[in-house]
Design a protein around this motif. Structure first.
Motif, PDB file in Angstrom:
ATOM      1  N   PRO A   1       0.831  -1.215   0.000  1.00 10.36           N
ATOM      2  CA  PRO A   1       0.000   0.000   0.000  1.00 10.36           C
ATOM      3  C   PRO A   1       0.858   1.256   0.000  1.00 10.36           C
ATOM      4  O   PRO A   1       1.710   1.433   0.864  1.00 10.36           O
ATOM      5  N   LEU A   2       0.628   2.121  -0.991  1.00 10.29           N
ATOM      6  CA  LEU A   2       1.386   3.359  -1.111  1.00 10.29           C
ATOM      7  C   LEU A   2       0.448   4.547  -0.999  1.00 10.29           C
ATOM      8  O   LEU A   2      -0.661   4.509  -1.503  1.00 10.29           O
ATOM      9  N   ALA A   3       0.926   5.625  -0.372  1.00 12.55           N
ATOM     10  CA  ALA A   3       0.090   6.823  -0.271  1.00 12.55           C
ATOM     11  C   ALA A   3       0.096   7.587  -1.594  1.00 12.55           C
ATOM     12  O   ALA A   3      -0.854   8.264  -1.935  1.00 12.55           O
ATOM     13  N   THR A   4       1.201   7.486  -2.326  1.00 12.97           N
ATOM     14  CA  THR A   4       1.308   8.213  -3.588  1.00 12.97           C
ATOM     15  C   THR A   4       2.407   7.547  -4.403  1.00 12.97           C
ATOM     16  O   THR A   4       3.227   6.807  -3.873  1.00 12.97           O
ATOM     17  N   LEU A   5       2.444   7.814  -5.710  1.00 13.28           N
ATOM     18  CA  LEU A   5       3.548   7.309  -6.528  1.00 13.28           C
ATOM     19  C   LEU A   5       4.703   8.295  -6.437  1.00 13.28           C
ATOM     20  O   LEU A   5       4.501   9.463  -6.138  1.00 13.28           O
TER      21      LEU A   5
ATOM     22  N   SER B   1       3.445  11.962  -6.880  1.00 10.76           N
ATOM     23  CA  SER B   1       2.426  12.174  -7.908  1.00 10.76           C
ATOM     24  C   SER B   1       1.304  13.075  -7.423  1.00 10.76           C
ATOM     25  O   SER B   1       0.612  13.681  -8.238  1.00 10.76           O
ATOM     26  N   SER B   2       1.105  13.191  -6.092  1.00  6.77           N
ATOM     27  CA  SER B   2       0.017  14.042  -5.608  1.00  6.77           C
ATOM     28  C   SER B   2       0.534  15.469  -5.520  1.00  6.77           C
ATOM     29  O   SER B   2       1.364  15.789  -4.688  1.00  6.77           O
TER      30      SER B   2
END
Lengths: 256, 148
Positions: free
Chosen positions: B60-64, B100-101
């Motif tokens: 699980p990742l919060a963002t790339l 990425s965010s």
């Protein structure tokens, strides 16, 4: 660029989503557009509670995607969204039926390797008809088919081989012989879907026994060793073959 | 050596900021990167490879995140993705890890010297280039899921 602000969840159902994508839910989607508004069509807002499945986390305005995969939606009862991702690593989930390998006997409890980060524990009383005098005959190295009764990230997972009414319903020690192998979790879910074509086609080839564990493990036993190995090879190859190639391979085998 | 250690630390700090470790307590996540060929911009190549590996493993990742290297030429022009030769000749080499965010900066490291304005310019260029890399991630994942 549009994904930075968030896109409506319904628009992305069935498409690939990546971690960091923000999904907006219908109720909040309306609020973002204009401030307070009288909603004339009451049918637009979903009734009941929305279920946020694996691969998604609630974050403020909507759902944050945490794994890559296809976004799925189930409309019944408040609705559920989840991400269908292909992975090989299993994370124990309560209620899952899995195949475990006994690695140790520690007093009254067996330690099983289920492919997660911790070994699961199985009490000797968790078998059908087991009492303190009548212990099950489990040795190190045996295969056990059971379900998780406790499985969260904070505690060691615990398994049982009986269901809530005390019956074994197919769970317990898996018999002698046969062949155990590992496949990806996506293939397991495909095989466990109702009316799976692969299983139906294989059953027309030879009779065999099959146990499928949600942790990626499959146990197969057919009449001869050769038949067992053929079935194992077909199941392993099913991940990469299309339906056409599979039908061709099976036709060749049943022809021989 | 020290250089490999420093690269490991930079990669580790970036990954720790992005991986949702809350969902896997008391668990060690190890990432192994093997360099097959190095033609320049090694650190950002490692960052991109690490992100794709984490995506593939289903963690699980919060963002790339992605890595972009900028080389500042002696005359002030900015070169993105420099080759080893260009890195040698450059006045300064900057590597950024970009999320990425909202294109936030996760990690920045510099070799050589440059002014603050030049660093800001490199950062802006890197953020624009990051969009290309994220599009590549999306296309790769789409191709993978189209086969099933």
């Amino acid at each position: 660029m549009a994904a930075e602000r968030g896109t409506a969840a319904e628009a992305l159902v069935g498409q690939v989503v990546l971690p960091g994508d923000l999904l907006l839910l219908p109720a909040h989607y309306d609020e973002d557009a204009e401030g307070e508004r009288l909603r004339l069509s009451a049918g637009a807002a979903p009734q009941g509670r929305l279920l946020c499945g694996p691969g998604l986390r609630r974050s403020g305005a909507g759902l944050l995607v945490t794994t890559c995969g296809l976004l799925r939606h189930r409309p019944g009862g408040g609705g559920a969204y989840w991400v269908d991702s292909q992975q090989k690593r299993y994370v124990p989930v309560k209620g899952d039926h899995v195949i475990g390998i006994v690695t140790a006997k520690a007093g009254d409890v067996f330690r099983l390797d289920v492919g997660g980060s911790e070994p699961a524990s199985l009490s000797y009383l968790a078998f059908e008809g087991a009492t303190k005098r009548n212990r099950p005959n489990v040795q190190v190295g045996d295969l056990i088919y059971g379900q998780f009764v406790v499985a969260n990230k904070d505690m060691e997972p615990e398994m049982v081989c009986i269901d809530s009414s005390g019956k074994s319903s197919g769970m317990g020690i898996i018999g002698q012989d046969g062949f155990l192998f590992k496949v990806s979790l996506g293939l397991i879910r495909k095989l466990l879907a109702p009316k799976c074509e692969i299983i139906q086609e294989l059953s027309q080839l030879y009779p065999f026994e099959l146990v499928i564990g949600m942790n990626g493990r499959i146990w197969v036993k057919a009449k001869t060793v050769q038949q067992t190995l053929i079935i194992v090879n077909i199941l392993e190859a099913c991940e990469y073959m299309t339906a056409e190639q599979r039908k061709q391979a099976l036709a060749k085998l049943s022809g021989n | 050596g020290v250089l490999e250690r420093s690269r490991e630390q930079l990669l580790r700090q970036t990954c720790e900021a992005v991986v949702l470790g809350v969902l896997h307590p008391r668990t060690a996540i190890s990432l192994v990167l093997q360099v097959l060929s190095d033609a320049g911009s090694l650190l950002s190549c490692c960052l991109n490879a690490a992100c794709m590996a984490l995506l593939d493993a289903g963690l699980p990742l919060a963002t790339l995140f992605c890595g972009v290297t900028c080389a500042l030429q002696p005359d002030g022009t900015i070169l993105l993705d420099p080759t080893a030769q260009q890195e040698q000749e450059a006045r300064a080499t900057l590597t950024f890890a970009i999320a990425s965010s909202e294109r936030k900066v996760l990690m920045a490291t510099t070799k050589g010297s440059c002014s603050v304005e030049e660093m800001q310019q490199c950062l802006a260029a890197a953020q624009r280039a990051a969009s290309t890399i994220f599009q590549f991630y999306r296309d790769s994942v789409r191709r993978r899921y189209s086969k099933s």
